[in-house]
Design an enzyme around this catalytic site. Sequence first.
Site, PDB file in Angstrom:
ATOM      1  N   GLU A   1       0.819  -1.204   0.000  1.00  0.00           N
ATOM      2  CA  GLU A   1       0.000   0.000   0.000  1.00  0.00           C
ATOM      3  C   GLU A   1       0.859   1.263   0.000  1.00  0.00           C
ATOM      4  OE1 GLU A   1      -2.207  -3.445   1.502  1.00  0.00           O
ATOM      5  OE2 GLU A   1      -0.308  -2.534   2.090  1.00  0.00           O
TER       6      GLU A   1
ATOM      7  N   PRO B   1      13.699 -11.476   2.512  1.00  0.00           N
ATOM      8  CA  PRO B   1      12.493 -12.000   3.167  1.00  0.00           C
ATOM      9  C   PRO B   1      11.465 -10.897   3.417  1.00  0.00           C
ATOM     10  CG  PRO B   1      14.489 -12.771   4.256  1.00  0.00           C
ATOM     11  CD  PRO B   1      14.901 -11.687   3.313  1.00  0.00           C
ATOM     12  N   ARG B   2      10.200 -11.263   3.339  1.00  0.00           N
ATOM     13  CA  ARG B   2       9.130 -10.294   3.498  1.00  0.00           C
ATOM     14  C   ARG B   2       9.056  -9.735   4.911  1.00  0.00           C
ATOM     15  NH1 ARG B   2       5.809  -7.054   0.339  1.00  0.00           N
ATOM     16  NH2 ARG B   2       3.867  -6.632   1.414  1.00  0.00           N
TER      17      ARG B   2
ATOM     18  N   MET C   1      15.369  -3.094   5.919  1.00  0.00           N
ATOM     19  CA  MET C   1      13.999  -2.691   5.629  1.00  0.00           C
ATOM     20  C   MET C   1      14.000  -1.417   4.799  1.00  0.00           C
ATOM     21  SD  MET C   1      12.461  -3.522   9.415  1.00  0.00           S
ATOM     22  CE  MET C   1      10.801  -2.959   9.054  1.00  0.00           C
ATOM     23  N   GLY C   2      13.071  -1.363   3.846  1.00  0.00           N
ATOM     24  CA  GLY C   2      12.914  -0.159   3.045  1.00  0.00           C
ATOM     25  C   GLY C   2      13.877  -0.028   1.890  1.00  0.00           C
ATOM     26  N   GLU C   3      14.556  -1.143   1.492  1.00  0.00           N
ATOM     27  CA  GLU C   3      15.555  -1.051   0.426  1.00  0.00           C
ATOM     28  C   GLU C   3      15.221  -1.925  -0.787  1.00  0.00           C
ATOM     29  OE1 GLU C   3      19.796   0.115   2.197  1.00  0.00           O
ATOM     30  OE2 GLU C   3      19.236  -1.949   2.698  1.00  0.00           O
TER      31      GLU C   3
ATOM     32  N   ASN D   1       3.471  -7.363  -5.062  1.00  0.00           N
ATOM     33  CA  ASN D   1       3.494  -6.437  -6.191  1.00  0.00           C
ATOM     34  C   ASN D   1       4.588  -6.800  -7.199  1.00  0.00           C
ATOM     35  OD1 ASN D   1       3.212  -4.220  -7.847  1.00  0.00           O
ATOM     36  ND2 ASN D   1       4.156  -2.779  -6.426  1.00  0.00           N
TER      37      ASN D   1
ATOM     38  N   GLU E   1       7.078  -3.218  -9.400  1.00  0.00           N
ATOM     39  CA  GLU E   1       8.351  -2.564  -9.081  1.00  0.00           C
ATOM     40  C   GLU E   1       9.498  -3.071  -9.947  1.00  0.00           C
ATOM     41  OE1 GLU E   1       8.786  -3.118  -4.893  1.00  0.00           O
ATOM     42  OE2 GLU E   1       8.045  -1.116  -4.453  1.00  0.00           O
TER      43      GLU E   1
END
Length: 439
Positions: free
Chosen positions: A68, A280-281, A321-323, A348, A351
């Site tokens: 999201e 990993p998610r 995280m965030g990369e 998704n 990307e």
Amino acid sequence: MAQAKSAQQTPFWYNLLLACLKPLYRWKIKQRAESDVLFQQECIERFGPFQPPKNLHAMWFHVVSVGETNAAQPLIEHYLKLGHPVLVTNTTKTGQARAKSLFLKAPYLDLFQAVYLPVDQKPLLKQFFALYQPKILALVETEIWPNLIAAAQQHQIACILLNARLSEKSAKGYAKVRRLTQPMLQQLTWMLAQDSATLARYVDLGLDQTKSQVVGNIKFDITAPTDFIEQAEQLKQDWQLADRQIITLASTHAPEEEILLKQLQQHLNSNPNLLCIVVPRHPERFDEVYKVCQNLNLDTQRRSLGQRIEANTQVFLADSMGEMWLWYAMSQACFVGGSLNEPGGGHNILEPMVLNVPTVIGPRYFNFQSIVDEFVIARGILVGENAEQVTAQLLGCLDDSKQRQQLIEQAQVVLQRNQGSLQQHIQLLDHYLKAPDAS
């Protein structure tokens, strides 16, 4: 702040259930917290007394998690560039990390703030609305909370569901609590749906069709952040990756890492140029995935330890995280996870495609059914039935330049055909931003 007005009351049983579950929720947060400091910070944001606002009257976007946040990225960026203050709330840690990585930096530091969404209890939301005094509330995709929507209605703040999607499975779930769902949907100011099937499901649940429209999926309008692209190019130079063949396993769930790495193991051992980046998610699984790599005797480096990819590195565990944009930008082929596991659902796929990375997924992608189906028809994506087939397809993308180029070109056709939803979202938000009485 607008004068409060009456809103439909949520059922007693719903509020009682939240009160009963609250201690369990706090315990769950403590279990996954990396430190006492982070635990206390998260509790403050979820249960109060909340973080002080950077700005009053901000545009408030609620984005659940990474998907999201990615969907809302072009919208948020558009309004930040115009100088509008933006507040983002998330439900998950990964979602908040992604939001901060995208926007909590120059030139948006004074305009942007990201916090966790408060628990959906009336006293907490009353406190939150009074503290932040948002100008508009935009819910992204599927995250609808009864007391949250009622509080927006009470404070005469426009509450808009953006880029809405609703699977048949989720619709059946909402239908089981129609007395909760119907009043909640009736209090939405407007809804922009990704497709006609989503709109029909929401209308069946009680949404006023005259306050909704189908505008397509805003995710097709996403663009890759230039700073991640530049960082990827720099890392390729610094880590001497020019001759490496790089596959990324992205947003993976158990047991996807293990079954795919087992299939890739012999290729990694026989081809020193082959490199696998694993993302990993969920962060709580980082150590678990590292043990999988160790058990397979694969030479593995970890992002969290500041390690770099060396000449003998076979697996790079991107336990940060965030990369995600960074790892996609370094790839020549990728697998998007959550599609080989049970029950799956997928994540998704847009990307990597925006970055011209050939994309492979497993067969369980019902969360993105309509999007994936369009790429399948256009032959812009590869779908493997099992780990063996997915692995063969990934390696084929590396070895067959003609196939790789065809996938990229066909994916671009689909991407370009579906763009335009962003502008329709902006037009609607602008209307309510300018309206003296938002609701």
